[in-house]
Design a protein around this motif. Structure first.
Motif, PDB file in Angstrom:
ATOM      1  N   THR A   9       0.833  -1.219   0.000  1.00  0.00           N
ATOM      2  CA  THR A   9       0.000   0.000   0.000  1.00  0.00           C
ATOM      3  C   THR A   9       0.856   1.253   0.000  1.00  0.00           C
ATOM      4  O   THR A   9       0.342   2.349  -0.216  1.00  0.00           O
ATOM      5  CB  THR A   9      -0.899   0.033   1.257  1.00  0.00           C
ATOM      6  OG1 THR A   9      -0.049  -0.129   2.405  1.00  0.00           O
ATOM      7  CG2 THR A   9      -1.949  -1.065   1.234  1.00  0.00           C
ATOM      8  N   SER A  31      -1.085  -5.889   3.139  1.00  0.00           N
ATOM      9  CA  SER A  31      -1.180  -4.796   4.111  1.00  0.00           C
ATOM     10  C   SER A  31      -1.511  -5.377   5.475  1.00  0.00           C
ATOM     11  O   SER A  31      -2.006  -6.493   5.579  1.00  0.00           O
ATOM     12  CB  SER A  31      -2.290  -3.827   3.666  1.00  0.00           C
ATOM     13  OG  SER A  31      -2.598  -2.917   4.702  1.00  0.00           O
ATOM     14  N   ARG A  32      -1.285  -4.571   6.529  1.00  0.00           N
ATOM     15  CA  ARG A  32      -1.763  -4.976   7.850  1.00  0.00           C
ATOM     16  C   ARG A  32      -3.278  -4.942   7.885  1.00  0.00           C
ATOM     17  O   ARG A  32      -3.894  -5.570   8.728  1.00  0.00           O
ATOM     18  CB  ARG A  32      -1.167  -4.041   8.908  1.00  0.00           C
ATOM     19  CG  ARG A  32       0.321  -4.214   9.091  1.00  0.00           C
ATOM     20  CD  ARG A  32       0.901  -3.115   9.948  1.00  0.00           C
ATOM     21  NE  ARG A  32       0.839  -1.814   9.286  1.00  0.00           N
ATOM     22  CZ  ARG A  32       1.291  -0.687   9.775  1.00  0.00           C
ATOM     23  NH1 ARG A  32       1.858  -0.684  10.953  1.00  0.00           N
ATOM     24  NH2 ARG A  32       1.201   0.451   9.105  1.00  0.00           N
ATOM     25  N   ARG A  36      -7.428  -1.928   3.277  1.00  0.00           N
ATOM     26  CA  ARG A  36      -6.503  -0.970   2.657  1.00  0.00           C
ATOM     27  C   ARG A  36      -5.824  -1.620   1.446  1.00  0.00           C
ATOM     28  O   ARG A  36      -5.608  -0.984   0.425  1.00  0.00           O
ATOM     29  CB  ARG A  36      -5.473  -0.528   3.699  1.00  0.00           C
ATOM     30  CG  ARG A  36      -4.826   0.750   3.400  1.00  0.00           C
ATOM     31  CD  ARG A  36      -4.292   1.536   4.579  1.00  0.00           C
ATOM     32  NE  ARG A  36      -3.503   0.771   5.521  1.00  0.00           N
ATOM     33  CZ  ARG A  36      -3.736   0.733   6.822  1.00  0.00           C
ATOM     34  NH1 ARG A  36      -4.755   1.401   7.331  1.00  0.00           N
ATOM     35  NH2 ARG A  36      -2.966   0.032   7.625  1.00  0.00           N
ATOM     36  N   LEU A  72       8.263  -2.522   3.202  1.00  0.00           N
ATOM     37  CA  LEU A  72       7.740  -1.848   4.400  1.00  0.00           C
ATOM     38  C   LEU A  72       8.908  -1.252   5.176  1.00  0.00           C
ATOM     39  O   LEU A  72      10.067  -1.616   4.936  1.00  0.00           O
ATOM     40  CB  LEU A  72       6.927  -2.825   5.243  1.00  0.00           C
ATOM     41  CG  LEU A  72       7.477  -4.227   5.472  1.00  0.00           C
ATOM     42  CD1 LEU A  72       8.276  -4.316   6.734  1.00  0.00           C
ATOM     43  CD2 LEU A  72       6.326  -5.222   5.497  1.00  0.00           C
TER      44      LEU A  72
HETATM   45  N1  LIG Z   1      10.091   5.342  -1.123  1.00  0.00           N
HETATM   46  C1  LIG Z   1      11.185   5.086  -1.858  1.00  0.00           C
HETATM   47  O1  LIG Z   1      11.520   5.834  -2.815  1.00  0.00           O
HETATM   48  C2  LIG Z   1      12.028   3.865  -1.563  1.00  0.00           C
HETATM   49  C3  LIG Z   1      13.062   3.519  -2.453  1.00  0.00           C
HETATM   50  C4  LIG Z   1      13.806   2.373  -2.202  1.00  0.00           C
HETATM   51  C5  LIG Z   1      13.545   1.606  -1.076  1.00  0.00           C
HETATM   52  N2  LIG Z   1      12.549   1.969  -0.227  1.00  0.00           N
HETATM   53  C6  LIG Z   1      12.301   1.136   0.950  1.00  0.00           C
HETATM   54  O2  LIG Z   1      11.084   0.459   0.729  1.00  0.00           O
HETATM   55  C7  LIG Z   1      10.385   0.323   1.962  1.00  0.00           C
HETATM   56  C8  LIG Z   1       9.000   0.950   1.787  1.00  0.00           C
HETATM   57  O3  LIG Z   1       9.140   2.317   1.488  1.00  0.00           O
HETATM   58  P1  LIG Z   1       7.869   3.270   1.337  1.00  0.00           P
HETATM   59  O4  LIG Z   1       8.374   4.615   1.014  1.00  0.00           O
HETATM   60  O5  LIG Z   1       6.857   2.627   0.429  1.00  0.00           O
HETATM   61  O6  LIG Z   1       7.341   3.244   2.847  1.00  0.00           O
HETATM   62  P2  LIG Z   1       5.959   3.619   3.468  1.00  0.00           P
HETATM   63  O7  LIG Z   1       5.050   4.174   2.408  1.00  0.00           O
HETATM   64  O8  LIG Z   1       6.235   4.445   4.667  1.00  0.00           O
HETATM   65  O9  LIG Z   1       5.441   2.201   3.995  1.00  0.00           O
HETATM   66  C9  LIG Z   1       5.017   1.166   3.156  1.00  0.00           C
HETATM   67  C10 LIG Z   1       3.892   0.399   3.819  1.00  0.00           C
HETATM   68  O10 LIG Z   1       4.408  -0.325   4.931  1.00  0.00           O
HETATM   69  C11 LIG Z   1       3.365  -0.535   5.871  1.00  0.00           C
HETATM   70  N3  LIG Z   1       3.894  -0.221   7.193  1.00  0.00           N
HETATM   71  C12 LIG Z   1       4.183   1.001   7.733  1.00  0.00           C
HETATM   72  N4  LIG Z   1       4.678   0.877   8.975  1.00  0.00           N
HETATM   73  C13 LIG Z   1       4.687  -0.460   9.232  1.00  0.00           C
HETATM   74  C14 LIG Z   1       5.088  -1.231  10.364  1.00  0.00           C
HETATM   75  N5  LIG Z   1       5.563  -0.660  11.472  1.00  0.00           N
HETATM   76  N6  LIG Z   1       4.951  -2.579  10.284  1.00  0.00           N
HETATM   77  C15 LIG Z   1       4.467  -3.185   9.169  1.00  0.00           C
HETATM   78  N7  LIG Z   1       4.071  -2.501   8.081  1.00  0.00           N
HETATM   79  C16 LIG Z   1       4.193  -1.154   8.108  1.00  0.00           C
HETATM   80  C17 LIG Z   1       2.215   0.417   5.490  1.00  0.00           C
HETATM   81  O11 LIG Z   1       1.189  -0.398   4.940  1.00  0.00           O
HETATM   82  P3  LIG Z   1      -0.119  -0.827   5.758  1.00  0.00           P
HETATM   83  O12 LIG Z   1      -0.374   0.275   6.762  1.00  0.00           O
HETATM   84  O13 LIG Z   1      -1.140  -0.891   4.684  1.00  0.00           O
HETATM   85  O14 LIG Z   1       0.205  -2.130   6.372  1.00  0.00           O
HETATM   86  C18 LIG Z   1       2.809   1.283   4.410  1.00  0.00           C
HETATM   87  O15 LIG Z   1       1.859   1.638   3.422  1.00  0.00           O
HETATM   88  C19 LIG Z   1      11.211   1.029   3.033  1.00  0.00           C
HETATM   89  O16 LIG Z   1      11.969   0.108   3.767  1.00  0.00           O
HETATM   90  C20 LIG Z   1      12.108   1.939   2.223  1.00  0.00           C
HETATM   91  O17 LIG Z   1      13.350   2.181   2.876  1.00  0.00           O
HETATM   92  C21 LIG Z   1      11.774   3.073  -0.456  1.00  0.00           C
END
Ligand SMILES: NC(=O)c1ccc[n+]([C@@H]2O[C@H](COP(=O)([O-])OP(=O)(O)OC[C@H]3O[C@@H](n4cnc5c(N)ncnc54)[C@H](OP(=O)(O)O)[C@@H]3O)[C@@H](O)[C@H]2O)c1
Length: 214
Positions: A9, A31-32, A36, A72
């Motif tokens: 998500t 997702s959790r 969602r 995540l």
């Molecule tokens: N954003 C970027 O450009 C990018 C690039 C490369 C790598 N990454 C890596 O990819 C991962 C995701 O990045 P993102 O930007 O997509 O992050 P995000 O939007 O903050 O989180 C992704 C999803 O993870 C779930 N989540 C949030 N906190 C959580 C927790 N404590 N436990 C379990 N699930 C949780 C949420 O989904 P639900 O609430 O629906 O469960 C959320 O929609 C990160 O580790 C980041 O470092 C990101």
């Protein structure tokens, strides 16, 4: 392939989902909150015009997927992975996770295991973890009409699993470079902090890595 994206998500997971759906893969957004996940899947079906995107809870998604992607935040691994340990047995698990701490003295803040991918491997000992996609920004993934210019660096302990991820990368137009065993995941994840700093310093959104001489 049937790809389950835990945390799908979010920005990174949804971007990967869009690219892979357009490449013809079946996607399960995890997702959790299953509601969602279903809402994000509906949004992605609308955006990509592909009907092969569905949503489930993280455990159901992990059960249904043949490849599992972790998209995540790093702090969520400890709670999310133990319940899916059995259903991930033998499967390819792709960790995109990077532990970044904004506003502190150190941007890259890896866990005690050395990297988030090694932490994931310790929590899923029978899975075949590959670290990849850390350097492909969510907004680049989201711009699906544009090709992504950089290479994809990956590492892991299982050669067959790395071949699978190389194919998944190629299906969205990325050249994968194998940078060795999972013990290289720390330096690999750390490059994300470098790219984030370059973006800030040069007012960019899309700095990336390209390996020459290969
Ligand atoms: N954003 C970027 O450009 C990018 C690039 C490369 C790598 N990454 C890596 O990819 C991962 C995701 O990045 P993102 O930007 O997509 O992050 P995000 O939007 O903050 O989180 C992704 C999803 O993870 C779930 N989540 C949030 N906190 C959580 C927790 N404590 N436990 C379990 N699930 C949780 C949420 O989904 P639900 O609430 O629906 O469960 C959320 O929609 C990160 O580790 C980041 O470092 C990101």
């Amino acid at each position: 392939m049937t790809i389950a994206i835990l945390g799908g998500t979010g920005k990174e997971g949804a971007g990967l989902a869009a690219r892979w759906a357009l490449a013809g893969h079946s996607i399960i957004i995890g997702s959790r909150d299953p509601e969602r996940a279903r809402a994000k899947a509906a949004e992605l079906r609308e955006r990509t015009r592909r009907i092969t995107v569905i949503g489930h809870s993280n455990p159901e998604a992990a059960q249904l997927g043949s490849v599992i992607v972790l998209a995540l935040p790093a702090e969520g691994l400890g709670a999310t992975l133990p319940p899916v340990r059995e259903v991930c047995r033998g499967k390819v698990v792709v960790s995109t996770v990077v532990s970044l701490t904004f506003g502190g003295p150190r941007l890259f803040t890896p866990p005690a295991a050395g990297s988030s991918a090694e932490e994931a491997q310790a929590l899923l000992p029978e899975a075949r973890v590959v670290a990849a996609f850390h350097h492909i920004a969510a907004h680049e993934l989201a711009e699906t009409e544009q090709a992504i210019e950089c290479d994809l660096l990956l590492c892991g302990g299982d050669a067959e699993a790395k071949t699978t991820v190389t194919e998944l990368a190629a299906s969205m137009g990325l050249r994968a470079i194998d940078v060795g065993p999972l013990s290289n995941a720390g330096p690999l994840e750390g490059i994300t902090a470098i790219l984030a700093t370059i973006n800030r310093r040069y007012k960019l959104t899309n700095s990336g890595i390209k390996i020459t001489g290969v």
